[in-house]
Motif scaffolding. Structure first.
Motif, PDB file in Angstrom:
ATOM      1  N   ARG A 246      14.464  59.912  45.010  1.00  0.00           N
ATOM      2  CA  ARG A 246      15.068  60.106  43.697  1.00  0.00           C
ATOM      3  C   ARG A 246      14.124  59.793  42.537  1.00  0.00           C
ATOM      4  NH1 ARG A 246      19.224  57.276  46.480  1.00  0.00           N
ATOM      5  NH2 ARG A 246      20.802  58.714  47.316  1.00  0.00           N
ATOM      6  N   PRO A 247      13.341  58.696  42.604  1.00  0.00           N
ATOM      7  CA  PRO A 247      12.436  58.421  41.474  1.00  0.00           C
ATOM      8  C   PRO A 247      11.436  59.549  41.225  1.00  0.00           C
ATOM      9  CG  PRO A 247      12.703  56.462  42.826  1.00  0.00           C
ATOM     10  CD  PRO A 247      13.348  57.580  43.572  1.00  0.00           C
ATOM     11  N   TYR A 248      10.863  60.087  42.285  1.00  0.00           N
ATOM     12  CA  TYR A 248       9.914  61.186  42.095  1.00  0.00           C
ATOM     13  C   TYR A 248      10.628  62.439  41.613  1.00  0.00           C
ATOM     14  CZ  TYR A 248       5.140  59.930  43.234  1.00  0.00           C
ATOM     15  OH  TYR A 248       3.862  59.445  43.170  1.00  0.00           O
ATOM     16  N   ALA A 249      11.819  62.703  42.088  1.00  0.00           N
ATOM     17  CA  ALA A 249      12.575  63.868  41.627  1.00  0.00           C
ATOM     18  C   ALA A 249      12.796  63.792  40.119  1.00  0.00           C
ATOM     19  CB  ALA A 249      13.905  63.957  42.365  1.00  0.00           C
ATOM     20  N   GLU A 250      13.184  62.630  39.642  1.00  0.00           N
ATOM     21  CA  GLU A 250      13.420  62.453  38.208  1.00  0.00           C
ATOM     22  C   GLU A 250      12.122  62.543  37.415  1.00  0.00           C
ATOM     23  OE1 GLU A 250      15.891  61.962  34.880  1.00  0.00           O
ATOM     24  OE2 GLU A 250      16.310  62.438  36.981  1.00  0.00           O
ATOM     25  N   LYS A 251      11.056  61.962  37.962  1.00  0.00           N
ATOM     26  CA  LYS A 251       9.754  61.985  37.300  1.00  0.00           C
ATOM     27  C   LYS A 251       9.276  63.412  37.076  1.00  0.00           C
ATOM     28  CE  LYS A 251       4.897  60.857  38.343  1.00  0.00           C
ATOM     29  NZ  LYS A 251       3.993  60.187  39.317  1.00  0.00           N
ATOM     30  N   TYR A 252       9.325  64.235  38.110  1.00  0.00           N
ATOM     31  CA  TYR A 252       8.829  65.593  38.005  1.00  0.00           C
ATOM     32  C   TYR A 252       9.754  66.457  37.149  1.00  0.00           C
ATOM     33  CZ  TYR A 252       5.644  64.345  41.823  1.00  0.00           C
ATOM     34  OH  TYR A 252       4.686  63.753  42.595  1.00  0.00           O
ATOM     35  N   LYS A 253      11.050  66.195  37.214  1.00  0.00           N
ATOM     36  CA  LYS A 253      11.985  66.967  36.403  1.00  0.00           C
ATOM     37  C   LYS A 253      11.725  66.743  34.914  1.00  0.00           C
ATOM     38  CE  LYS A 253      16.940  67.537  35.458  1.00  0.00           C
ATOM     39  NZ  LYS A 253      18.314  67.061  35.810  1.00  0.00           N
ATOM     40  N   LEU A 254      11.561  65.483  34.530  1.00  0.00           N
ATOM     41  CA  LEU A 254      11.303  65.173  33.120  1.00  0.00           C
ATOM     42  C   LEU A 254       9.973  65.737  32.657  1.00  0.00           C
ATOM     43  CD1 LEU A 254      12.596  61.473  32.990  1.00  0.00           C
ATOM     44  CD2 LEU A 254      13.709  63.520  32.069  1.00  0.00           C
ATOM     45  N   LYS A 255       8.957  65.649  33.519  1.00  0.00           N
ATOM     46  CA  LYS A 255       7.649  66.180  33.154  1.00  0.00           C
ATOM     47  C   LYS A 255       7.706  67.695  33.018  1.00  0.00           C
ATOM     48  CE  LYS A 255       3.964  64.114  34.634  1.00  0.00           C
ATOM     49  NZ  LYS A 255       2.789  63.628  35.415  1.00  0.00           N
ATOM     50  N   PHE A 256       8.474  68.359  33.869  1.00  0.00           N
ATOM     51  CA  PHE A 256       8.626  69.810  33.774  1.00  0.00           C
ATOM     52  C   PHE A 256       9.232  70.203  32.434  1.00  0.00           C
ATOM     53  CE2 PHE A 256      11.737  73.296  34.130  1.00  0.00           C
ATOM     54  CZ  PHE A 256      10.871  74.362  34.341  1.00  0.00           C
ATOM     55  N   MET A 257      10.278  69.535  32.027  1.00  0.00           N
ATOM     56  CA  MET A 257      10.944  69.890  30.780  1.00  0.00           C
ATOM     57  C   MET A 257      10.020  69.692  29.583  1.00  0.00           C
ATOM     58  SD  MET A 257      14.665  68.190  31.671  1.00  0.00           S
ATOM     59  CE  MET A 257      15.343  68.524  30.054  1.00  0.00           C
ATOM     60  N   LYS A 258       9.243  68.621  29.625  1.00  0.00           N
ATOM     61  CA  LYS A 258       8.302  68.337  28.546  1.00  0.00           C
ATOM     62  C   LYS A 258       7.183  69.367  28.515  1.00  0.00           C
ATOM     63  CE  LYS A 258       5.343  64.531  26.921  1.00  0.00           C
ATOM     64  NZ  LYS A 258       4.870  63.147  27.244  1.00  0.00           N
ATOM     65  N   ALA A 259       6.624  69.666  29.692  1.00  0.00           N
ATOM     66  CA  ALA A 259       5.486  70.578  29.769  1.00  0.00           C
ATOM     67  C   ALA A 259       5.892  72.009  29.431  1.00  0.00           C
ATOM     68  CB  ALA A 259       4.875  70.514  31.164  1.00  0.00           C
ATOM     69  N   LYS A 260       7.090  72.419  29.827  1.00  0.00           N
ATOM     70  CA  LYS A 260       7.546  73.775  29.556  1.00  0.00           C
ATOM     71  C   LYS A 260       7.596  74.057  28.053  1.00  0.00           C
ATOM     72  CE  LYS A 260      11.612  76.762  29.925  1.00  0.00           C
ATOM     73  NZ  LYS A 260      13.011  76.888  30.397  1.00  0.00           N
ATOM     74  N   ALA A 261       8.097  73.091  27.294  1.00  0.00           N
ATOM     75  CA  ALA A 261       8.188  73.272  25.843  1.00  0.00           C
ATOM     76  C   ALA A 261       6.804  73.465  25.233  1.00  0.00           C
ATOM     77  CB  ALA A 261       8.901  72.074  25.216  1.00  0.00           C
ATOM     78  N   VAL A 262       5.835  72.695  25.699  1.00  0.00           N
ATOM     79  CA  VAL A 262       4.469  72.806  25.181  1.00  0.00           C
ATOM     80  C   VAL A 262       3.865  74.154  25.565  1.00  0.00           C
ATOM     81  CG1 VAL A 262       2.146  71.821  25.296  1.00  0.00           C
ATOM     82  CG2 VAL A 262       4.145  70.301  25.251  1.00  0.00           C
ATOM     83  N   TYR A 263       4.045  74.548  26.807  1.00  0.00           N
ATOM     84  CA  TYR A 263       3.490  75.806  27.314  1.00  0.00           C
ATOM     85  C   TYR A 263       3.983  76.982  26.474  1.00  0.00           C
ATOM     86  CZ  TYR A 263       2.470  79.485  30.803  1.00  0.00           C
ATOM     87  OH  TYR A 263       2.016  80.608  31.448  1.00  0.00           O
ATOM     88  N   GLU A 264       5.286  77.043  26.267  1.00  0.00           N
ATOM     89  CA  GLU A 264       5.844  78.168  25.522  1.00  0.00           C
ATOM     90  C   GLU A 264       5.402  78.139  24.056  1.00  0.00           C
ATOM     91  OE1 GLU A 264       9.804  79.683  27.617  1.00  0.00           O
ATOM     92  OE2 GLU A 264      10.082  77.716  26.690  1.00  0.00           O
ATOM     93  N   ALA A 265       5.339  76.952  23.474  1.00  0.00           N
ATOM     94  CA  ALA A 265       4.932  76.850  22.071  1.00  0.00           C
ATOM     95  C   ALA A 265       3.479  77.273  21.877  1.00  0.00           C
ATOM     96  CB  ALA A 265       5.127  75.415  21.575  1.00  0.00           C
ATOM     97  N   LYS A 266       2.633  76.978  22.836  1.00  0.00           N
ATOM     98  CA  LYS A 266       1.204  77.268  22.700  1.00  0.00           C
ATOM     99  C   LYS A 266       0.829  78.694  23.120  1.00  0.00           C
ATOM    100  CE  LYS A 266      -0.275  73.181  21.297  1.00  0.00           C
ATOM    101  NZ  LYS A 266      -1.070  72.305  22.170  1.00  0.00           N
ATOM    102  N   LEU A 267       1.595  79.318  24.024  1.00  0.00           N
ATOM    103  CA  LEU A 267       1.148  80.579  24.615  1.00  0.00           C
ATOM    104  C   LEU A 267       2.049  81.786  24.345  1.00  0.00           C
ATOM    105  CD1 LEU A 267      -0.133  79.377  28.122  1.00  0.00           C
ATOM    106  CD2 LEU A 267      -1.466  79.781  26.046  1.00  0.00           C
ATOM    107  N   TRP A 268       3.339  81.582  24.154  1.00  0.00           N
ATOM    108  CA  TRP A 268       4.228  82.734  23.989  1.00  0.00           C
ATOM    109  C   TRP A 268       4.004  83.379  22.623  1.00  0.00           C
ATOM    110  CZ3 TRP A 268       6.693  86.036  26.761  1.00  0.00           C
ATOM    111  CH2 TRP A 268       7.696  86.835  26.201  1.00  0.00           C
ATOM    112  N   ASN A 269       3.758  84.693  22.602  1.00  0.00           N
ATOM    113  CA  ASN A 269       3.467  85.378  21.337  1.00  0.00           C
ATOM    114  C   ASN A 269       4.540  86.386  20.943  1.00  0.00           C
ATOM    115  OD1 ASN A 269       3.060  87.686  22.886  1.00  0.00           O
ATOM    116  ND2 ASN A 269       0.835  87.473  22.915  1.00  0.00           N
ATOM    117  N   GLY A 270       5.672  86.359  21.635  1.00  0.00           N
ATOM    118  CA  GLY A 270       6.764  87.266  21.312  1.00  0.00           C
ATOM    119  C   GLY A 270       6.976  88.351  22.341  1.00  0.00           C
ATOM    120  N   SER A 271       5.915  88.669  23.120  1.00  0.00           N
ATOM    121  CA  SER A 271       6.091  89.696  24.151  1.00  0.00           C
ATOM    122  C   SER A 271       5.450  89.314  25.485  1.00  0.00           C
ATOM    123  CB  SER A 271       5.516  91.036  23.677  1.00  0.00           C
ATOM    124  OG  SER A 271       4.139  90.924  23.379  1.00  0.00           O
TER     125      SER A 271
END
Length: 450
Positions: A304-329
């Motif tokens: 459970r601790p690792y499951a929570e760790k990776y889940k939180l990191k995924f949510m944080k990293a996804k926001a950064v990825y989309e903000a830095k790379l998504w250009n609309g298409s």
């Protein structure tokens, strides 16, 4: 569509040639070992230089202890957990014991009885004579999983073993003339070797692949895919320590602590002539998918601790990825400022391809996935010979092939099939079969280059 599907049927069988015709070894047990006094061993190492370079003076060292911790598992089943996984730390433990490198690495995860299908090797190709090259096994391994799943699990066990070991013999890297150790603990090896497979890994020596950003996420994604497809809980528990080690190893590449790994301004991934700066659509997407896969696998194994760790990191990293790379298409090639940073990479959704193939939730909103795939279809596929060659690796937003390097202007069979599969997984059947048909037309048909 009918012609496209005919080509699909043709290639479905003929593309399997690589399993038997390209150089394959299948042993019935453990890899052979040479004793220090045997003539074969003495002959093999007679050309070693100074004593400091000799095999005898170097070590292959285990990186983790095995402990039992069955509290979180159903029916009190036991599970192997690495020392650092058990305490959920991110630091590798100090080496406490070693093996002389001429001795075989102890294959702790090998199984006896009906589950033991031996050891399996296949060459990357006739020009690249390396066994089980892992960054491209990522594309080829679906065939083994579908047809010979126990062989596929055997290969993943070999790489899981390899993650936890270190080979301190020195090697020189051709790209920049620097040197380093042959196999770094925590890093997934590029390959299992050439001359002495399993014992002398990383025959590839152009770059230091311990600094590559795609190998570790690809390991986690393949392991989870195989775990989900086979439902083999024993396999899952056995390789979980290596999954934890591979994930923790990547923390060093998240230098701004935003949850997302960054590339280092050299070709530090399977496209080993194509430089990447900052956040990469390819490696960053693989990392997001690996975080999601690791979280799901941890949950299923009761960690459970690792499951929570990776889940939180995924949510944080996804926001950064989309903000830095998504250009609309689509997602930009990388977050840098080079002339090709806005290029359209055919492989930008490789992580999403694996997530969908493994039954995981999409890592991006569906409209973004379909928009990026449509962009790849319209530009990377249809603007090259009218879609009759597959997907070119790189295309500029102006509709010209990316000429940054040799690999950006190439069409890779495995990548094109992966893109086509991703399209099919997201309801884009027409685009998917047209994309795959390009490889058939170029490589197999009488009108192509076969």
């Amino acid at each position: 569509m009918k012609n496209s599907q005919n080509g699909y049927k043709f290639t479905l069988f003929n593309e399997l040639y690589f399993l038997v015709a390209g150089g394959t070894v299948w042993t019935d047990g453990q890899p052979p070992a040479f004793s220090e006094t045997s003539p074969a061993y003495q002959h093999k190492h007679s050309k070693k230089g100074t004593k400091s370079e000799s095999v005898k003076d170097n070590h292959v060292k285990p990186a983790a202890e095995q402990v039992n911790d069955g509290d979180d598992l159903p029916n009190g089943e036991e599970r192997s957990v690495s020392m650092y996984a058990a305490v959920h730390g991110s630091q590798m433990p100090e080496q406490t014991s070693g093996l002389r490198s001429q001795e075989p690495i102890p294959y702790l995860l090998s199984k006896d009885g009906p589950e033991n299908v031996g050891k399996f090797l296949y060459l990357e190709g006739v020009e690249y004579i390396m066994w089980n090259t892992y960054d491209v096994h990522f594309y080829a391994s679906f065939a083994l999983l579908d047809l010979f799943p126990k062989i596929e699990l055997s290969i993943q066990r070999d790489f899981a073993d390899a993650v936890l070991y270190e080979d301190r013999r020195r090697v020189k890297f051709l790209a920049d003339g620097t040197s380093g150790i042959r196999k770094v603990k925590g890093a997934v090896p590029h390959d299992l070797g050439t001359h002495d497979p399993w014992h002398e890994m990383n025959a590839y020596n152009i770059h230091d692949t311990s600094k590559w950003k795609d190998l570790n996420p690809k390991f986690v994604l393949q392991v989870y895919r195989d775990f989900a497809a086979t439902g083999d809980m024993t396999f899952g528990r056995d390789v979980w320590p290596a999954v934890c080690a591979a994930m923790d190893y990547m923390d060093q590449f998240d230098r701004d602590c935003d949850g997302l790994i960054e590339n280092d301004g050299f070709p530090d991934q399977t496209y080993d002539a194509w430089t990447v700066h900052g956040i990469s659509a390819y490696c960053g997407g693989l990392w997001l998918a690996a975080l999601q896969a690791a979280a799901t696998m941890a949950h299923r194994l009761g960690d459970r601790p690792y499951a929570e760790k990776y889940k939180l990191k995924f949510m944080k990293a996804k926001a950064v990825y989309e903000a830095k790379l998504w250009n609309g298409s689509y997602f930009n090639y990388d977050s840098g400022t080079s002339s090709n940073s806005r290029s359209i990479q055919a492989d930008q959704l490789a992580g999403q391809w694996y997530a969908a193939s493994s039954g995981l939730p999409p890592i991006f909103d569906e409209h973004k996935i379909r928009s990026a795939l449509q962009k790849i279809f319209e530009f990377n596929v249809m603007k090259v010979k009218g879609g009759r060659m597959g997907a070119v690796n790189g295309m500029t937003p102006k509709g010209k092939v990316d000429e940054t390097c040799m690999q950006s202007r190439e069409i890779w069979t495995g990548v094109t099939y992966g893109v086509a599969a991703n399209m099919l997984l997201h309801g884009m059947e027409h685009q998917g079969f047209i994309t795959a048909e390009g490889i058939f037309l170029a490589g197999w048909s009488e009108d192509g280059y076969g």
